[in-house]
Structures are given as structure tokens and as C-alpha cells.
Enzyme design. Sequence first.
Site, PDB file in Angstrom:
ATOM      1  N   GLU A 239       0.800  -1.224   0.000  1.00 17.56           N
ATOM      2  CA  GLU A 239       0.000   0.000   0.000  1.00 17.56           C
ATOM      3  C   GLU A 239       0.835   1.276   0.000  1.00 17.56           C
ATOM      4  O   GLU A 239       0.303   2.373   0.005  1.00 17.56           O
ATOM      5  CB  GLU A 239      -0.929   0.016   1.228  1.00 17.56           C
ATOM      6  CG  GLU A 239      -2.148  -0.867   1.092  1.00 17.56           C
ATOM      7  CD  GLU A 239      -3.084  -0.385  -0.013  1.00 17.56           C
ATOM      8  OE1 GLU A 239      -3.690   0.688   0.132  1.00 17.56           O
ATOM      9  OE2 GLU A 239      -3.186  -1.083  -1.036  1.00 17.56           O
ATOM     10  N   THR A 355       6.373   8.999  11.917  1.00 14.86           N
ATOM     11  CA  THR A 355       6.949  10.334  12.040  1.00 14.86           C
ATOM     12  C   THR A 355       8.218  10.466  11.191  1.00 14.86           C
ATOM     13  O   THR A 355       8.820   9.477  10.772  1.00 14.86           O
ATOM     14  CB  THR A 355       7.316  10.639  13.500  1.00 14.86           C
ATOM     15  OG1 THR A 355       8.369   9.752  13.905  1.00 14.86           O
ATOM     16  CG2 THR A 355       6.114  10.462  14.416  1.00 14.86           C
ATOM     17  N   GLU A 357      11.065  11.305  12.228  1.00  9.81           N
ATOM     18  CA  GLU A 357      12.156  10.672  12.959  1.00  9.81           C
ATOM     19  C   GLU A 357      12.202   9.169  12.691  1.00  9.81           C
ATOM     20  O   GLU A 357      13.277   8.586  12.522  1.00  9.81           O
ATOM     21  CB  GLU A 357      12.009  10.948  14.460  1.00  9.81           C
ATOM     22  CG  GLU A 357      12.216  12.399  14.864  1.00  9.81           C
ATOM     23  CD  GLU A 357      11.005  13.279  14.546  1.00  9.81           C
ATOM     24  OE1 GLU A 357      11.154  14.517  14.621  1.00  9.81           O
ATOM     25  OE2 GLU A 357       9.927  12.734  14.235  1.00  9.81           O
TER      26      GLU A 357
END
Length: 372
Positions: A239, A355, A357
Site C-alpha cells: 500500500e 513520524t 524521525e
Amino acid sequence: MDFGFTREEEAFRAEVLEFLTEFRGMNGYFHRGTDTAYGVRQVYRALGERGWLSLSWPEEFGGGGLSPAYEFILWDELAYARAARPPMGPGLVAKALMSHGTDEQRNRFLAGLRRGRINFCLGYSEPDAGSDLASVRTRARRDGRKYVVDGAKCWTSNAHWSDYIWLLCRTGAQDSRSRGLSVLIVPLDTPGVSVSPIPTLDGGRLNEVRFDGVRVPAANRVGAQDQGWQVVSSALAVERHVQFPPKRLRRDLHDVLAALEDAGVAGDPVVRRRMGQLAVRVTEVEALGLALLGEVISGAPSAVPAAYHKLAGTTLAQDIAHAGLEFGAQQALAVGTDTEFLWRQTILETIGGGTSEVMRGLIARQEFGLRA
């Protein structure tokens, strides 16, 4: 590397653009402080009626059996039109059921998912396990033919109007990390489930979903017990090409340029230089998106290309929006304008779906072999 689309794929794009004439201006891609759930559900149903929610599903499951390129084109154009984001159900959930579900589960869910009549949300993140899904604490205890679920999920998109939650929960010991997770399908109207709003910076809504002694049939477990990590990972892998449509950035750029024109500053040399640089970066992200699509089509590992694409795209989204703030005069100062809203909205893009990070960490570990 061939970045082009076939004649048939471009013909499909023309069909999508014609379809979108009915839904332009709906702003289902963003919430803009109002509940757009009804409109988004109508988009999904209209797509389902055309068979466009199952374009790349195998024909044996009622799908079109087409290349993932068709999905990419569809959600790229819907992103530019601000119509809707890809739903979790016909994508991640359906493909996981095809690979790991039972015949009974497929018969129960796939037809409704294909037609856009069943809506799923993802129950992954938790208060103490944001992007570190191996730290999930929501527990499912086996009790005969049912599981008893206790815990909470946070920042869950669309839980307030979905029918089911695709729940990642712990069935093994707490320190088992990814080896002790399972996936359950939980109807959101089950006794003991409660959904509470979490307001977001852009005026939209996420949700906290709490489970208090929720009894779920064992028949709703997808895959083997304690093998949920494999279920989640395999579904995510197919996906990635639709998770951050790059044409959303081109629309952002066009909208900010239009705002700067209205402000009378678009001809300023400093503004022109900055916007030219951003336009080049949009093209770069579009190329990254096509490269990622190529990896998905070929079946090659796509986690690192997807991380590069999301990191570059969401960072650029913020930079485009920031240029609107920096040069946008009155538009930048008035709450509720497109320029001001876009800045608040793009901050969330660097959090959802992993995120920045986490993306940098994934790239460092898998691309460069770095370890903490």
C-alpha cells in the site's frame, strides 16, 4: 528507468478527471473544521460502484486485476482535487484478508469493502506506543471462543464514523515485542468500546478508542495468534505507493502561488526564486513517487523508497506552506484562510503514518546499516 504511463493508464486518468467534476471543492482530503464524513463516504461508494476501490485486487476476489499504477493515478488525482484520501478498508485491510484471512472472513468483508459500503479505521498507535508498534499494550486475553480486550488506542483517524477497527493487540507476554501481537476485527458498536474526540491543530478530529472488557469472537482474528506483525507488515508493503500522493504537493504549490498573486507579491524576484526552488522539489518528489511505484509493481522491497518519499514529501509540504506564510501578507495572518490553514495542516503530515524521525531511522538502519 521508464517513468511513463501506458496509453491505457492515461485513458484511465481521463476517466478519473471526468468523475471528479462531481466532487471538486468537497475538501474531503482535509476536514477544515467540519465533519466531512458523509461526503467522503459518498465518494467511496461512487468509486466502489465503478470498481475503482478494487482496481489491483486479484480477479478471484472480485477485483480488476490491474497494475498498482491505476491505484496510483486514481489517488494522485483525488489528492490534487482535494476530494478524499485512500480508505484503509479496500486497501490495507482487504489485501491482508486476501493473504491471511479465512474464507469466512473474505466472504464476510470483501464484497462490502469492494463496494465502499464498509469502513475500517486502524487501531495501531497508543498513548505509550506511538510509532513503535512493537510496544503495543492493548491486551487481548483468550477466553474460550472469544478474546477479552482491554486498553486504548490514540490518534485514530475516522473512528467516529467507521464500522470496524483493525486492531493490533498483544496476545503474548508484554516483553514479547513484535512476536506476541495479533490482529482482531472489532465492530465499533461492540459493548465496552468507546470513541472520544481528539481535536487536531488543523481543526480536524482524531480519536481515542477505549476497550473495557470488550468480547470479540476468535473467528475475528486475522492470521495466527501472535503472528499479527506479519499480517500488518505484509499489508503495508503493498500500500505504500498510495499513502502520500505527490500530486497533493503540486496542488499545494498552485494554491500558494494563487494566494501570492492575490497578495500582489508573486512578481517579486525573491518570491519568484523561492517558488521556483519549491517547484523543482515538487518534481523531485513526483520522481520519488514514480520510483516507489516501480518498486511496488516489480515486487521489490519498498520500505526504504517509501520512507524517502514520505520524508521528502512531508518536509516539502511544510516548506511550501511556510512560503505562503512568509510572503502571503494578510492571508498569512487571518485564521481560517487557505494559506494559514495549510501551514497548520502540513505539520500533521510529518506525524501521521510514521513520524519523520521514524522515517530517518528506517533509512539509516536499512540503507546505511547504522545502529543506535
